[in-house]
Design a protein around this motif. Sequence first.
Motif, mmCIF file in Angstrom:
data_model
loop_
_atom_site.group_PDB
_atom_site.id
_atom_site.type_symbol
_atom_site.label_atom_id
_atom_site.label_comp_id
_atom_site.label_asym_id
_atom_site.label_seq_id
_atom_site.Cartn_x
_atom_site.Cartn_y
_atom_site.Cartn_z
ATOM 1 N N GLY A 186 0.798 -1.218 0.000
ATOM 2 C CA GLY A 186 0.000 0.000 0.000
ATOM 3 C C GLY A 186 0.832 1.270 0.000
ATOM 4 O O GLY A 186 0.377 2.319 -0.452
ATOM 5 N N ILE A 187 2.048 1.180 0.483
ATOM 6 C CA ILE A 187 2.920 2.354 0.564
ATOM 7 C C ILE A 187 3.699 2.580 -0.728
ATOM 8 O O ILE A 187 3.871 3.721 -1.174
ATOM 9 N N ILE A 188 4.160 1.519 -1.342
ATOM 10 C CA ILE A 188 5.049 1.640 -2.513
ATOM 11 C C ILE A 188 4.465 2.511 -3.632
ATOM 12 O O ILE A 188 5.175 3.368 -4.169
ATOM 13 N N PRO A 189 3.191 2.363 -4.009
ATOM 14 C CA PRO A 189 2.683 3.204 -5.110
ATOM 15 C C PRO A 189 2.729 4.705 -4.823
ATOM 16 O O PRO A 189 2.751 5.510 -5.743
ATOM 17 N N THR A 190 2.772 5.096 -3.550
ATOM 18 C CA THR A 190 2.846 6.531 -3.239
ATOM 19 C C THR A 190 4.190 7.130 -3.627
ATOM 20 O O THR A 190 4.336 8.349 -3.654
ATOM 21 N N LEU A 191 5.167 6.301 -3.934
ATOM 22 C CA LEU A 191 6.492 6.777 -4.314
ATOM 23 C C LEU A 191 6.579 7.158 -5.789
ATOM 24 O O LEU A 191 7.577 7.731 -6.218
ATOM 25 N N HIS A 192 5.537 6.842 -6.560
ATOM 26 C CA HIS A 192 5.528 7.191 -7.987
ATOM 27 C C HIS A 192 5.458 8.699 -8.168
ATOM 28 O O HIS A 192 4.884 9.412 -7.352
#
Length: 108
Positions: free
Chosen positions: A46-52
């Motif tokens: 859930g956190i990783i996509p916010t790094l895009h």
Amino acid sequence: MFVAIILFVLAGLAEIGGGYLVWLWLREDKPMIYGMLGGLLLVLYGIIPTLHQFPNFGRVYAAYGGIFVVLAVLWGWGIDRKVPDSYDWMGMLLCLAGVAVMLWAPRQ
């Protein structure tokens, strides 16, 4: 582009791996630690996509869906030993084409 692909792959591995660990815990009577680790991986997913760097949440998740399909088929091949057939390969190529169109098509 390279960073986006890496983030999609990491998110996919976290989601599939987390779901797989929870599956093993609940469906195949593995120890609770499997479920706990799976839950942590799902939080990480859930956190990783916010790094895009893409500004649109919906577009990032829609494009990720295509990557997820490819990773899920490859996971099934590598972990469950289900060899992809020609339709799986065609479907994966179509998904990747869709990802490319959604993320990198020229927009105004």
